[in-house]
Structures are given as C-alpha cells and as structure tokens.
Scaffold this motif. Structure first.
Motif, mmCIF file in Angstrom:
data_model
loop_
_atom_site.group_PDB
_atom_site.id
_atom_site.type_symbol
_atom_site.label_atom_id
_atom_site.label_comp_id
_atom_site.label_asym_id
_atom_site.label_seq_id
_atom_site.Cartn_x
_atom_site.Cartn_y
_atom_site.Cartn_z
ATOM 1 N N LEU A 292 -25.055 -4.494 -34.232
ATOM 2 C CA LEU A 292 -25.328 -5.619 -35.114
ATOM 3 C C LEU A 292 -26.468 -6.483 -34.585
ATOM 4 C CD1 LEU A 292 -21.683 -6.750 -35.971
ATOM 5 C CD2 LEU A 292 -23.335 -5.734 -37.555
ATOM 6 N N GLY A 293 -26.723 -6.425 -33.267
ATOM 7 C CA GLY A 293 -27.811 -7.206 -32.696
ATOM 8 C C GLY A 293 -27.536 -8.693 -32.636
ATOM 9 N N LEU A 294 -26.327 -9.072 -32.230
ATOM 10 C CA LEU A 294 -25.947 -10.478 -32.199
ATOM 11 C C LEU A 294 -26.556 -11.229 -31.015
ATOM 12 C CD1 LEU A 294 -22.179 -9.961 -33.046
ATOM 13 C CD2 LEU A 294 -23.877 -11.000 -34.551
ATOM 14 N N LEU A 295 -26.945 -10.509 -29.962
ATOM 15 C CA LEU A 295 -27.373 -11.157 -28.724
ATOM 16 C C LEU A 295 -28.891 -11.294 -28.649
ATOM 17 C CD1 LEU A 295 -25.028 -9.351 -26.166
ATOM 18 C CD2 LEU A 295 -24.552 -11.361 -27.587
ATOM 19 N N GLY A 296 -29.335 -12.216 -27.794
ATOM 20 C CA GLY A 296 -30.755 -12.327 -27.483
ATOM 21 C C GLY A 296 -31.492 -13.372 -28.290
ATOM 22 N N THR A 297 -32.698 -13.692 -27.814
ATOM 23 C CA THR A 297 -33.515 -14.716 -28.469
ATOM 24 C C THR A 297 -34.080 -14.270 -29.804
ATOM 25 O OG1 THR A 297 -35.441 -13.932 -27.217
ATOM 26 C CG2 THR A 297 -34.173 -15.737 -26.252
ATOM 27 N N ASP A 298 -34.195 -12.947 -30.007
ATOM 28 C CA ASP A 298 -34.768 -12.441 -31.256
ATOM 29 C C ASP A 298 -33.708 -11.915 -32.207
ATOM 30 O OD1 ASP A 298 -34.029 -10.313 -29.698
ATOM 31 O OD2 ASP A 298 -35.846 -9.124 -30.064
ATOM 32 N N SER A 299 -32.451 -12.331 -32.027
ATOM 33 C CA SER A 299 -31.384 -11.860 -32.909
ATOM 34 C C SER A 299 -31.629 -12.307 -34.347
ATOM 35 C CB SER A 299 -30.031 -12.401 -32.445
ATOM 36 O OG SER A 299 -29.024 -12.116 -33.405
ATOM 37 N N PRO A 300 -31.519 -11.405 -35.304
ATOM 38 C CA PRO A 300 -31.715 -11.788 -36.714
ATOM 39 C C PRO A 300 -30.605 -12.692 -37.243
ATOM 40 C CG PRO A 300 -30.910 -9.532 -36.565
ATOM 41 C CD PRO A 300 -31.206 -9.965 -35.156
ATOM 42 N N TRP A 301 -29.536 -12.865 -36.460
ATOM 43 C CA TRP A 301 -28.403 -13.683 -36.900
ATOM 44 C C TRP A 301 -28.603 -15.165 -36.594
ATOM 45 C CZ3 TRP A 301 -24.375 -11.432 -39.539
ATOM 46 C CH2 TRP A 301 -24.337 -10.027 -39.520
ATOM 47 N N ARG A 302 -29.654 -15.521 -35.840
ATOM 48 C CA ARG A 302 -29.766 -16.898 -35.362
ATOM 49 C C ARG A 302 -29.916 -17.914 -36.496
ATOM 50 N NH1 ARG A 302 -33.070 -17.500 -29.804
ATOM 51 N NH2 ARG A 302 -32.308 -19.614 -30.186
ATOM 52 N N ARG A 303 -30.411 -17.495 -37.647
ATOM 53 C CA ARG A 303 -30.523 -18.426 -38.780
ATOM 54 C C ARG A 303 -29.161 -18.750 -39.380
ATOM 55 N NH1 ARG A 303 -34.554 -17.257 -43.427
ATOM 56 N NH2 ARG A 303 -33.857 -19.384 -43.883
ATOM 57 N N THR A 304 -28.144 -17.963 -39.049
ATOM 58 C CA THR A 304 -26.822 -18.171 -39.651
ATOM 59 C C THR A 304 -25.958 -19.127 -38.845
ATOM 60 O OG1 THR A 304 -25.674 -16.347 -38.503
ATOM 61 C CG2 THR A 304 -26.946 -15.792 -40.470
ATOM 62 N N TRP A 305 -26.415 -19.523 -37.653
ATOM 63 C CA TRP A 305 -25.553 -20.372 -36.830
ATOM 64 C C TRP A 305 -26.336 -21.495 -36.175
ATOM 65 C CZ3 TRP A 305 -24.854 -15.103 -34.291
ATOM 66 C CH2 TRP A 305 -25.814 -14.839 -33.322
#
Length: 438
Positions: free
Chosen positions: A196-209
């Motif tokens: 899912l790629g939840l980790l890291g500075t470039d995670s695509p999920w960062r806009r959701t949290w």
C-alpha cells in the motif's frame, strides 16, 4: 567480542558513557517480553536480551520493587540470538517486536516456559499439577502455525495500526511512550499491506491524514485491502470523505464444518494472523467435542468467528446463545449469522448475572475474554451452570492462570491445553484450555 543490539535507524544514543552502564547476567524469561536479571540484589526486567546472556543495560524505569532496562550491548550472546528482523523495534524503538532478535524456535520455547511458570506462580501449584498431568515433564508447549517457519514468522499480520508523527510520516509509538517514531519498514505485515505504500516521506497517503491521525490497514482473505484514517475510509492521494464508502471486509475461513464466510467492520476485532481464525476454529471445535442437538453458551462472542462453526456443529436441533459487550461487534455477528435461526445473539456485559440468565441448561460453555480474563465472578457463574465442558480461549497467560484457579475452586480441572503462536516476534501467544468437572 561484544555485540550491539539492532536499534532504530534514527535513534540518538543517550549521553551516558557506555562504561557507566551496569552489566548483568540474564536469567529466565518472564511474562511481558523481558528476562529477569539482578543488580545489587534488585530485580531488573531486561528487554532485547535472551536467557544466559551477559549484557550491558540502560535503565529505563526505576520503581521501588523493580527496575526496567534495555540491553544496549551484548557481551556474551546466546546461541539463539539472530540479527533482528525488525531493528526499529529494538532498544529505544517502537513496541510490538520485542522478540525480533530471537530465533523462531527459541521464541516458542520462551513462550512455553513463560506459560508453565505463569500457571504455577499465579494459578497455584494445583493448577500447575493439573497441567503437568497432561503434558508430562516437557510442560505445556506453544506451537507455530503452518507456513510460519518457511516465512521466518514474517508477513503474517493482516491488520496493523499506525499513528502519524509530527512530520507527517506514519509510524508507531516508542515503547511505553507517547512519542511517535516514523517507520521505514513493516516486516510483520502481510505483503498486501506493505504494498500500500503507507510509509515514508513520499507516501501517496499523506494527503489523507495529519499529525496524530490513527491509520488502520486491513488485508482481508477475500477482496482488496482497506485503509481507515481516523475511522474513515481513505484512498491514496485523495482527501477523506472523497474515497470509497466501503467500511467492512470479507473473510473466508476453512474449517471442519465447511468453509465459513464472514463480513467484519474494518475497525472491528478480528484475529491478526492470516492463519489464526482457522487455527482457533479447529482448536475450539476439537475441544468442545459437540454433538448435534446440544446447547452452547458463548461469552465474549465478537463478530461471530466461533459462533458460526459452533452453530453448524450443533445443527438445526441445537442452540447457541451468545453474549458480547460491543454493539458494533454484535452488528457484524448478525450479518454473519443471519441464516442460522438456532443462534440467539445477546448484547450486554458479561457479568455473573447475565451468565446465569443466559446459560441455563447449556451443555458447553465457550469463552474468549479480553486480555484481562473473565475474572473469578464470571468463572464462578459458569461453573454454577454445571456444563459438561468449558472451553477457554485466552490471550494472556496470567489471566488464564487466574481463571483456571477460579474454575478449579468451582470443581473444574484442565483436561486439555494448547498453545498457539499467533504473534511471531512478540511475547504474545494464544491458549485454548478445556475444562471438565473433576
């Protein structure tokens, strides 16, 4: 030759000089993921070590009766020590991987020793003698699940929880701390969650949290993974509220009574190990030894993981009465048991009065209490029902020991005990105990 335990990559060492840190000889494992050592006559519970090791420690907590410490340098390593499979859970790191430095067979031996000692120390000598009569000199054993050895105990977890750190990266709490440490890897998680790629500075999920958000990721046995951010479904790169409406997942469990199908809320309770539901269903059915037409009282029944196979085992002429304190879990159970009229689902606290009311005439009692256990009052109410058999599923050996002692006072003794390593690389494990009237 000394050995430095694996540590989190971004950990800063304490300023105290290494030579000022005390050295201890490590003793037996104790419940909680540490080993017992002594320093100037004081008991010290040491994490990140193994029995028989000589280690230098950093004291992390001082109390009047005992201290806590991390092993920060291994002077004489155990032959069971291996490179940590999760360095970020090492000294000073996140909780949840306290046995990551222990070879998998040695982890199970560790847990078996803890189980035997906890039953004796907390359950009492009579309970320990009852168990010894079953197991012989080897004592109770905790065994792994199929496939775990081949995978090194990795990639088993289908449910994980993360917290977002101040810098926006997903992580977990430092052990016994409110600090959130960003993570770079999830070695215990199922591959579908890792991808899912939840980790890291470039995670695509960062806009959701945002910092402080709670992230839940689920990899069900059927269908696509589900991610919840602060309880709401999320999609990578999209703000919450614009993602999918799906809030539940589907699970399929093979069993001796046929394939079992469940629908469970994404934030609801379900066993985290991929093979755990099947293992527990098989163990409980074997222990209960049900016959068609019998009546079962199931306590702490959750979403119906055990209810469904129990209902099939007793057949249309049998009956299963459940009691569960979580209204959301009972809603899940209603979906999972909708075509089983022989099941009566109850919502309410498991207390002596509710047990006595719901369990009249039952042949078997099955209980799967939370970590604290059922407690003496509930166990006394269960034994007062005089069932032919009690099947106790436990996730904490100390709580199980207390419940077994209470059951023994009510005339029931252990006639079966199975330990299951559902949580590789942690100190946790599951137990299924069978009791009958002596």
């Amino acid at each position: 030759m000394t050995h430095q335990p694996d540590r989190p990559a971004d950990r800063t060492d304490e300023t105290a000089a290494e030579e000022e840190r005390p050295v201890v000889e490590v003793g037996a494992p104790a419940h909680g993921g540490h080993c017992v050592a002594r320093l100037d006559g004081r008991v010290v519970f040491v994490r990140h070590t193994l029995p028989g090791e000589r280690v230098r420690i950093a004291v992390t907590d001082r109390r009047s009766r005992f201290w806590r410490a991390d092993a920060v340098e291994v002077l004489e390593p155990s032959p069971d020590r291996v490179p940590s499979v999760w360095p970020e859970a090492g000294p000073g790191g996140v909780g949840g991987g306290e046995l990551a430095h222990v070879a998998l067979p040695a982890q199970r031996e560790w847990k078996s020793q803890v189980l035997a000692e906890t039953l004796r120390r907390i359950g009492g000598q009579q309970v320990a003698d009852d168990v010894a009569a079953l197991t012989g000199p080897a004592g109770p054993r905790v065994v792994g699940l199929p496939g775990d050895d081949e995978r090194g105990g990795l990639g088993t977890r289908t449910r994980i929880e993360l917290t977002v750190a101040r810098d926006g990266r997903a992580g977990m709490h430092r052990f016994r701390s409110h600090d959130v440490l960003p993570l770079t890897q999830l070695p215990l998680a199922d591959r579908a969650i890792v991808e899912l790629g939840l980790l890291g500075t470039d995670s695509p999920w960062r806009r959701t949290w945002h910092p402080g958000s709670r992230v839940e990721a689920v990899a069900p046995s059927e269908g696509e993974p589900l991610v919840l951010v602060d309880g709401e479904p999320a999609t990578p790169g999209r703000r919450r509220g614009k993602g999918p409406a799906r809030r539940s997942v589907r699970e399929v469990v093979p069993s001796p009574v046929g394939e079992l199908h469940y629908r469970v809320s994404g934030s609801g309770f379900w066993q985290v190990h991929r093979r755990a539901p099947e293992a527990l269903v098989r163990a409980v059915l074997a222990a209960a030894a049900l016959e068609p037409g019998q009546s079962v009282l199931e306590l702490y029944s959750g979403a119906g993981l055990l209810t469904l196979p129990l209902a099939r085992a007793v057949g249309e002429d049998g009956r299963v009465v459940t009691l569960e304190g979580s209204a959301s879990a009972v809603r899940d159970a209603r979906r999972n048991l909708h075509d089983h009229p022989n099941v009566a689902l109850g919502t309410g606290l498991v207390e002596p009065g509710t047990v006595a009311e719901g369990g009249q005439g039952c042949d078997v009692v099955v209980l799967d209490p939370p970590r604290a256990g059922a407690g003496a009052g509930v166990v006394e109410a269960i034994t007062a029902l005089s069932p032919a058999r009690i099947v106790h599923v436990a996730c904490d050996p100390a709580a199980l020991a207390r419940d077994l002692a209470a059951a023994r006072a009510g005339g029931y003794v252990v006639v079966g005990l199975e330990g299951l390593d559902l949580f590789p690389h942690t100190h946790h494990f599951e137990m299924v105990a069978t009791l009958e009237r002596r």
